[in-house]
Design a protein around this motif. Structure first.
Motif, PDB file in Angstrom:
ATOM      1  N   PHE A  21       0.817  -1.215   0.000  1.00 53.51           N
ATOM      2  CA  PHE A  21       0.000   0.000   0.000  1.00 53.51           C
ATOM      3  C   PHE A  21       0.854   1.271   0.000  1.00 53.51           C
ATOM      4  CE2 PHE A  21      -3.457  -2.910   1.122  1.00 53.51           C
ATOM      5  CZ  PHE A  21      -4.430  -2.447   0.246  1.00 53.51           C
ATOM      6  N   GLU A  22       2.048   1.192   0.570  1.00 55.03           N
ATOM      7  CA  GLU A  22       2.942   2.337   0.519  1.00 55.03           C
ATOM      8  C   GLU A  22       3.402   2.580  -0.919  1.00 55.03           C
ATOM      9  OE1 GLU A  22       6.965   4.153   2.589  1.00 55.03           O
ATOM     10  OE2 GLU A  22       6.481   2.043   2.898  1.00 55.03           O
ATOM     11  N   PHE A  25       0.018   3.275  -3.268  1.00 58.52           N
ATOM     12  CA  PHE A  25      -0.851   4.416  -2.995  1.00 58.52           C
ATOM     13  C   PHE A  25      -0.233   5.495  -2.106  1.00 58.52           C
ATOM     14  CE2 PHE A  25      -3.586   0.704  -3.746  1.00 58.52           C
ATOM     15  CZ  PHE A  25      -4.268   1.159  -4.874  1.00 58.52           C
ATOM     16  N   TRP A  27       0.480   5.260   1.085  1.00 63.39           N
ATOM     17  CA  TRP A  27       0.025   5.206   2.477  1.00 63.39           C
ATOM     18  C   TRP A  27       1.225   5.082   3.411  1.00 63.39           C
ATOM     19  CZ3 TRP A  27      -4.578   1.211   2.577  1.00 63.39           C
ATOM     20  CH2 TRP A  27      -5.596   1.668   1.740  1.00 63.39           C
ATOM     21  N   VAL A  42      -2.672   2.477   9.421  1.00 63.67           N
ATOM     22  CA  VAL A  42      -2.280   3.058   8.145  1.00 63.67           C
ATOM     23  C   VAL A  42      -2.957   4.407   7.947  1.00 63.67           C
ATOM     24  CG1 VAL A  42      -1.661   0.911   6.994  1.00 63.67           C
ATOM     25  CG2 VAL A  42      -3.992   1.700   6.873  1.00 63.67           C
ATOM     26  N   THR A  43      -2.149   5.351   7.488  1.00 60.53           N
ATOM     27  CA  THR A  43      -2.633   6.697   7.205  1.00 60.53           C
ATOM     28  C   THR A  43      -2.816   6.812   5.701  1.00 60.53           C
ATOM     29  OG1 THR A  43      -1.425   7.539   9.117  1.00 60.53           O
ATOM     30  CG2 THR A  43      -2.131   9.157   7.472  1.00 60.53           C
ATOM     31  N   THR A  44      -4.038   7.128   5.287  1.00 56.76           N
ATOM     32  CA  THR A  44      -4.358   7.244   3.864  1.00 56.76           C
ATOM     33  C   THR A  44      -4.581   8.695   3.455  1.00 56.76           C
ATOM     34  OG1 THR A  44      -6.754   7.092   4.122  1.00 56.76           O
ATOM     35  CG2 THR A  44      -5.515   5.017   3.999  1.00 56.76           C
ATOM     36  N   ALA A  45      -4.703   9.569   4.441  1.00 54.79           N
ATOM     37  CA  ALA A  45      -4.932  10.997   4.192  1.00 54.79           C
ATOM     38  C   ALA A  45      -4.201  11.777   5.269  1.00 54.79           C
ATOM     39  CB  ALA A  45      -6.429  11.297   4.233  1.00 54.79           C
ATOM     40  N   ASP A  48      -7.450  12.551   9.574  1.00 45.21           N
ATOM     41  CA  ASP A  48      -8.405  11.447   9.637  1.00 45.21           C
ATOM     42  C   ASP A  48      -9.827  11.993   9.621  1.00 45.21           C
ATOM     43  OD1 ASP A  48      -8.698  12.385  12.218  1.00 45.21           O
ATOM     44  OD2 ASP A  48      -7.882  10.612  13.174  1.00 45.21           O
ATOM     45  N   ALA A  57     -12.505  11.193   3.761  1.00 41.66           N
ATOM     46  CA  ALA A  57     -11.172  10.682   4.068  1.00 41.66           C
ATOM     47  C   ALA A  57     -11.189   9.909   5.376  1.00 41.66           C
ATOM     48  CB  ALA A  57     -10.170  11.832   4.168  1.00 41.66           C
ATOM     49  N   ASN A  59      -8.814   6.740   7.632  1.00 41.03           N
ATOM     50  CA  ASN A  59      -7.599   5.946   7.722  1.00 41.03           C
ATOM     51  C   ASN A  59      -7.987   4.527   8.112  1.00 41.03           C
ATOM     52  OD1 ASN A  59      -5.696   7.985   7.022  1.00 41.03           O
ATOM     53  ND2 ASN A  59      -6.126   8.931   9.004  1.00 41.03           N
TER      54      ASN A  59
END
Length: 131
Positions: A21-22, A25, A27, A42-45, A48, A57, A59
């Motif tokens: 995922f890193e 995308f 992350w 995991v931080t996606t944005a 949060d 958004a 996580n």
């Protein structure tokens, strides 16, 4: 209305999944030790799911599959005001709560459940902000 605030994915190799995922995308992964069940946040944005966050958004996290845990599938986490009351409502609506809430230090109380179709999701009663 109780919002979706987090997602979870099961894994056999948390480092491999985090790398995927890193790379795919961008992350960011934060790995915890055995005291936190080897969970990976995991931080996606950049922010949060708070009121001032970008719309939609959220996580998430990865959990390692284990023989003791039922229904280890991707799922969502729903924020609730009162976890015990929400557990009761899940049962009354035809779902099944999977065990008792566990306290996640600095986060809140968490418990998983199955809906009427056998989908695994979770609920979280977050700690008040600033605790």
């Amino acid at each position: 209305m109780d919002p979706v605030v987090h997602f979870e994915l099961p894994c056999d190799d948390r480092e491999r999944l985090a790398r995927f995922f890193e790379r795919a995308f961008g992350w960011k992964a934060q790995m915890f030790g055995p005291e936190m069940g080897n969970y990976v946040v995991v931080t996606t944005a950049e922010q949060d799911a708070r009121p001032d966050a970008p719309r939609g958004a959220i996580n998430g996290g990865f959990f390692t599959r284990t023989a003791e845990m039922p229904a280890q599938f991707p799922g969502i986490v729903i924020a609730v005001r009162d976890i015990r009351d929400s557990m009761r409502k899940v049962g009354e609506a035809g779902g099944q709560v999977l065990g008792e809430p566990m306290d996640i230090p600095g986060v809140g109380a968490y418990v998983a459940f199955l809906d009427t179709e056998g989908n695994r999701s979770s609920m979280l009663q977050p700690l008040p902000m600033g605790r």
